[in-house]
Design a protein around this motif. Structure first.
Motif, mmCIF file in Angstrom:
data_model
loop_
_atom_site.group_PDB
_atom_site.id
_atom_site.type_symbol
_atom_site.label_atom_id
_atom_site.label_comp_id
_atom_site.label_asym_id
_atom_site.label_seq_id
_atom_site.Cartn_x
_atom_site.Cartn_y
_atom_site.Cartn_z
ATOM 1 N N THR A 1 112.219 84.565 -5.804
ATOM 2 C CA THR A 1 112.497 84.830 -4.399
ATOM 3 C C THR A 1 111.326 85.557 -3.756
ATOM 4 O O THR A 1 110.480 86.134 -4.444
ATOM 5 N N GLU A 2 111.287 85.530 -2.438
ATOM 6 C CA GLU A 2 110.227 86.255 -1.736
ATOM 7 C C GLU A 2 110.346 87.747 -1.990
ATOM 8 O O GLU A 2 109.324 88.452 -2.094
ATOM 9 N N ALA A 3 111.561 88.257 -2.151
ATOM 10 C CA ALA A 3 111.754 89.682 -2.459
ATOM 11 C C ALA A 3 111.146 90.021 -3.817
ATOM 12 O O ALA A 3 110.519 91.077 -3.985
ATOM 13 N N MET A 4 111.316 89.129 -4.802
ATOM 14 C CA MET A 4 110.709 89.345 -6.118
ATOM 15 C C MET A 4 109.191 89.388 -6.011
ATOM 16 O O MET A 4 108.529 90.249 -6.597
ATOM 17 N N MET A 5 108.633 88.444 -5.227
ATOM 18 C CA MET A 5 107.177 88.402 -5.077
ATOM 19 C C MET A 5 106.654 89.665 -4.402
ATOM 20 O O MET A 5 105.630 90.225 -4.806
ATOM 21 N N GLU A 6 107.343 90.115 -3.363
ATOM 22 C CA GLU A 6 106.919 91.326 -2.655
ATOM 23 C C GLU A 6 106.927 92.528 -3.587
ATOM 24 O O GLU A 6 105.980 93.327 -3.621
ATOM 25 N N THR A 7 108.001 92.680 -4.351
ATOM 26 C CA THR A 7 108.094 93.805 -5.276
ATOM 27 C C THR A 7 107.006 93.738 -6.335
ATOM 28 O O THR A 7 106.360 94.741 -6.663
ATOM 29 N N ALA A 8 106.761 92.534 -6.857
ATOM 30 C CA ALA A 8 105.762 92.374 -7.908
ATOM 31 C C ALA A 8 104.362 92.740 -7.426
ATOM 32 O O ALA A 8 103.584 93.372 -8.145
ATOM 33 N N MET A 9 104.009 92.341 -6.211
ATOM 34 C CA MET A 9 102.666 92.620 -5.703
ATOM 35 C C MET A 9 102.395 94.121 -5.615
ATOM 36 O O MET A 9 101.266 94.574 -5.831
ATOM 37 N N THR A 10 103.420 94.895 -5.311
ATOM 38 C CA THR A 10 103.227 96.336 -5.117
ATOM 39 C C THR A 10 103.521 97.162 -6.366
ATOM 40 O O THR A 10 103.201 98.348 -6.406
ATOM 41 N N SER A 11 104.100 96.541 -7.403
ATOM 42 C CA SER A 11 104.456 97.303 -8.604
ATOM 43 C C SER A 11 103.624 96.945 -9.824
ATOM 44 O O SER A 11 103.638 97.667 -10.823
ATOM 45 N N VAL A 12 102.885 95.824 -9.774
ATOM 46 C CA VAL A 12 102.156 95.349 -10.942
ATOM 47 C C VAL A 12 101.162 96.397 -11.435
ATOM 48 O O VAL A 12 100.508 97.087 -10.644
#
Length: 447
Positions: A282-293
């Motif tokens: 989901t777009e929410a997963m992608m957003e979280t991943a970009m800022t938490s990686v």
């Protein structure tokens, strides 16, 4: 100045190193024999994402983990080498929260069981370490496993799983030519060896056009669905955001937490790979991943620790373990980008192994680096003599001199700081082993 804690698992590994040869011996026979004795744990894994490539393997593994964990999945991850502690190679997934490095006693027990099953037969320590990952990941429940190739692909000891959920092959560059070949087509063919019949393959950004046909022919022969960065999916920066697009649609995302333009393509490859593996993204997963990686030792900004005070006040200190010409190019590009935004003199503190191409690495910095200090690497018999390394930097058009330690080089840079000039930007790099030395000495090991 090391902060590395003693561990039971390290004691076991040190004993194994006394019994078994160092170096590489590319074959799968020993690994398959050992795994069969262990009950074939590699056949009992959750869905597996297999990651190969010369550069970017670790970053794309980190992005895959961040994406899947953002979706609430428990993700086991096996990477190599480690930076400070052996446990970094084994991240154990937890449902609904970030995975953690394996507990010391759990790792020590797994290693002992693997060694007992091997019964003193000829094997490499890396094979034992990899077998331990299969054992751990088969016994501890998780939703997905991400496993990074050690070297090459076709004959790498991770290449024993016949039905991965997806494979991803990251940028090909020149490294380990003695084992993988001295042409990019030969290196690509070795990496393509992780492809399995009918299983999806994602190809990350590639610098060399010649590898495209290699990957395509392997995929066609094995009836593998294949997608290429720049064809079926891509990413670019627009107005300070990451725009990702594939055949399923477009997403407007935050820029990745990992700096450098190359991380846009790495993030895109991870998104497409997780989708190819059958997971809904989901777009929410992608957003979280970009800022938490997180991925330590790869353009990592050091802002605290024991070494920081040795540098000039206000200096930027960056740490990166990239060690081949391709890595040098993307790191130099990142440094040049930082320079455009905030001009500072760039100093390099570089240590490398004697199996690498220092001239090819240094050439990328010829027009942007003020000065180079070359240093030895602690804990490796293959470290390149700093005098030889300084000569390679000189041959690449840089001004360089050897130093005994990173700490000495930082002190020397501080002494050279002129009043009224901006604090320097300092890149410490050239080897993941050196990156590990620095994180240990700085008191900031990966967590």
């Amino acid at each position: 100045m090391s902060h590395v804690a003693h561990s039971e698992a390290e004691d076991v590994i040190n004993e194994l190193m006394k019994l078994h040869p160092k170096g590489f011996d590319m074959t799968l026979g020993r690994m398959r024999r050992l795994l069969e004795t262990l009950g074939n744990p590699h056949l009992k894994l959750p869905p597996m994402i297999h990651v190969a490539g010369t550069n970017g393997k670790g970053s794309v593994s980190a992005f895959c983990r961040a994406l899947l964990e953002a979706g609430g999945y428990a993700v086991h991850v096996h990477t190599s080498p480690h930076l400070v502690n052996w446990h970094e190679r084994y991240r154990i997934g937890r449902k609904g929260e970030p995975g953690q490095f394996v507990e010391d006693k759990v790792l020590a027990d797994a290693l002992r069981r693997v060694a007992e099953a091997n019964a003193g037969q000829a094997i490499t320590v890396f094979e034992i370490l990899t077998a331990a990952s299969f054992l751990l990941f088969s016994e501890i429940p998780a939703d997905v496993v991400v496993i990074e190739v050690g070297m090459g692909g076709r004959l790498d000891c991770t290449n024993v799983v016949d039905n991965p959920a997806a494979c991803v092959i990251m940028p090909i560059s020149f490294d380990h030519q003695a084992y993988l070949g001295d042409r990019v087509e030969l290196i690509a063919a070795e990496k393509a060896g992780i492809m399995k019949k009918g299983r999806p393959v994602v190809i990350g950004h590639q610098e060399f056009d010649a590898v495209h046909d290699v990957f395509l022919s392997h995929a066609e022969r094995l009836s593998c669905p294949i997608t290429f960065y720049g064809q079926e999916f891509w990413a670019h920066e627009e107005f300070g955001r990451l725009v990702y697009q594939d055949e399923f649609g477009l997403a407007d995302l935050p820029l990745p937490r990992l700096p450098g333009r190359h991380q846009l393509a790495n993030a895109a490859a991870a998104i497409r790979t997780v989708k190819a593996a059958g997971f809904t993204v989901t777009e929410a997963m992608m957003e979280t991943a970009m800022t938490s990686v997180e991925w330590p030792g790869r353009l990592q900004r050091l802002t605290e620790g024991d070494l920081i005070g040795l540098a000039p006040e206000g200096a930027e200190i960056w740490l990166d373990g990239g060690h081949n010409p391709g890595a040098g190019e993307v790191i130099a590009e990142a440094m040049a980008g930082f320079e455009e935004r905030q001009p500072r003199p760039l100093y390099l503190i570089i240590g490398m192994l004697n199996t690498k191409d220092p001239l090819g690495y240094f050439r990328a910095f010829a027009d942007i680096a003020e000065y180079v200090f070359t240093v030895p690497i602690r804990g490796s018999e293959a470290g390149l003599d700093p005098v030889v390394l300084a000569n390679a930097a000189y041959d690449a058009g840089l001004v360089a001199e050897p130093a005994s330690t990173v700490a000495e080089a930082l002190k020397e840079i501080k002494e050279r700081q002129l009043e009224g000039t901006p604090p320097p930007r300092i890149l410490v790099g050239g080897s993941l082993y050196l990156a590990g030395n620095v994180l240990a000495d700085n008191g900031t090991p990966p967590k």
